[in-house]
Design an enzyme around this catalytic site. Structure first.
Site, mmCIF file in Angstrom:
data_model
loop_
_atom_site.group_PDB
_atom_site.id
_atom_site.type_symbol
_atom_site.label_atom_id
_atom_site.label_comp_id
_atom_site.label_asym_id
_atom_site.label_seq_id
_atom_site.Cartn_x
_atom_site.Cartn_y
_atom_site.Cartn_z
ATOM 1 N N HIS A 30 0.851 -1.179 0.000
ATOM 2 C CA HIS A 30 0.000 0.000 0.000
ATOM 3 C C HIS A 30 0.892 1.236 0.000
ATOM 4 C CE1 HIS A 30 -3.999 -1.946 1.539
ATOM 5 N NE2 HIS A 30 -3.921 -1.900 0.219
ATOM 6 N N ASP B 53 1.101 4.101 1.381
ATOM 7 C CA ASP B 53 1.600 4.793 2.570
ATOM 8 C C ASP B 53 2.748 4.053 3.243
ATOM 9 O OD1 ASP B 53 -0.389 2.863 3.173
ATOM 10 O OD2 ASP B 53 -0.771 3.743 5.133
ATOM 11 N N HIS B 54 3.112 2.893 2.718
ATOM 12 C CA HIS B 54 4.240 2.143 3.264
ATOM 13 C C HIS B 54 5.403 2.040 2.283
ATOM 14 C CE1 HIS B 54 2.110 0.554 6.901
ATOM 15 N NE2 HIS B 54 1.095 0.963 6.161
ATOM 16 N N HIS C 283 -4.341 -8.353 6.617
ATOM 17 C CA HIS C 283 -4.801 -7.082 6.060
ATOM 18 C C HIS C 283 -5.637 -7.375 4.813
ATOM 19 C CE1 HIS C 283 -4.830 -2.821 5.705
ATOM 20 N NE2 HIS C 283 -3.901 -2.703 4.775
ATOM 21 N N ASP D 297 0.028 -3.147 9.212
ATOM 22 C CA ASP D 297 -1.421 -3.167 9.006
ATOM 23 C C ASP D 297 -1.994 -4.571 9.174
ATOM 24 O OD1 ASP D 297 -0.481 -0.728 8.171
ATOM 25 O OD2 ASP D 297 -1.907 -0.547 6.525
ATOM 26 N N HIS E 125 0.401 4.135 13.444
ATOM 27 C CA HIS E 125 -0.453 4.034 12.264
ATOM 28 C C HIS E 125 -1.816 4.668 12.545
ATOM 29 C CE1 HIS E 125 -2.524 2.165 8.747
ATOM 30 N NE2 HIS E 125 -1.304 2.255 8.217
#
Length: 306
Positions: free
Chosen positions: A65, A67-68, A143, A213, A271
């Site tokens: 994802h 944001d990582h 996730h 996550d 997070h």
């Protein structure tokens, strides 16, 4: 003195916000740097915290994802501009390696260092890094897409020599390391001196688990059982538990339950959803009620693990 430290470079979720950057951490183990995830803004906080590009040899990506991982191409390009030498190993899922290689081949054709891709298979449990003092292993998280956690384990340390006994027995320097590692000493006349008369117990080894996550699942606590310090996502307050599960995330209360059930000594939660514009104190309060040794992640925070 041996150092084992976690540096928080980003602890927000989804997008950069006025409060936080997306996920990124750097584990400093005896001056070797290991990055975990690389959201936007990672390299800025890397420099603010005085970390050195030349010591960064491994990057671990938990899942694909944005944001990582969106900070990774920029970080690698900057490292090349700083003329970093040697190799950088990126531990990542296959699709991420393919995308990143395409990007770097286009934008960074003359890199000063070699990039090595270590492919993580979804759901695997594997030691993906090992040196004389540390191992890093994977375990599955739960996730919306394949996601992996990482456990950093310090190997057993050497025992402490008793200087008085070393001097009294005249033990040669050449044998000291073996004795620190547990060997007995055999005197010239054949007499065996047991190790426990020559040494005192080693300092305990420590461990750190990164649980990115994931929705709440009892299997996570089982996989990180016995780890000293756990970082666990806590995107939402328990009042939004249904939203958390729908989106593949955990609440701060669930993170605390995981740390408690794993027998951890300390929990770091992060997070955070950007909805907590006034701060994450409500998340901390409900986590502490279940697991008192909980701290909030924040950019710039350094936590000594030993």
């Amino acid at each position: 003195m041996a150092k084992f430290q976690v540096n928080i470079l980003g602890c927000g979720s989804a997008t950069p916000s006025a409060r936080h950057q997306p996920s990124c951490q750097v584990v400093d183990f005896r001056d070797k740097l290991f990055m975990i995830d690389c959201g936007e803004g990672a390299q800025s906080w890397f420099r603010r915290m005085g970390l050195k590009f030349s010591r960064l040899g491994h990057i671990f990506i938990s899942h694909l994802h944005g944001d990582h991982v969106f900070g990774l191409p920029g970080l690698l390009s900057t490292m090349s501009l700083h003329d970093v030498q040697g190799t950088v190993t990126i531990h990542i899922f296959k699709e991420g390696a393919e995308l990143l290689k395409s990007w770097m081949d286009f934008f960074n054709r003359q890199s000063s260092f070699e990039i090595i891709y270590d492919i993580i298979e979804p759901g695997e449990r594997r030691v993906i890094y090992e040196d004389s003092g540390l191992t890093v292993e994977t375990f599955p998280l739960y996730h919306r897409i394949p996601c992996t956690g990482f456990i950093f384990r310090e190997k057993p340390k050497a025992r402490h020599l008793r200087g008085d006994m070393v001097k009294f027995l005249g033990i040669p320097v050449s044998q000291l390391q073996a004795i620190k590692n547990g060997a007995d000493y055999v005197k010239p006349d054949g007499t065996v001196v047991p190790n426990d008369r020559l040494t005192t117990p080693a300092d305990p080894s420590v461990s750190y688990a990164y649980c990115s996550d994931t929705m709440y699942d009892k299997r996570v606590a089982r996989d990180v059982a016995g780890v000293d310090t756990i970082y666990h996502e806590a995107t939402y307050h328990s009042s939004l538990e249904a939203t958390a599960r729908e989106r593949g995330h955990s609440t701060s209360l669930q993170a605390a339950v995981t740390a408690r059930d794993a027998g951890a000594s300390r929990l770091i939660i992060g997070h955070f959803s950007k909805r907590y514009v006034q701060g994450e104190q409500p998340l901390l309060e409900e986590a502490v009620a279940v697991f008192p040794s909980t701290v909030l992640a924040n950019e710039g925070l350094r936590i000594d693990l030993e």
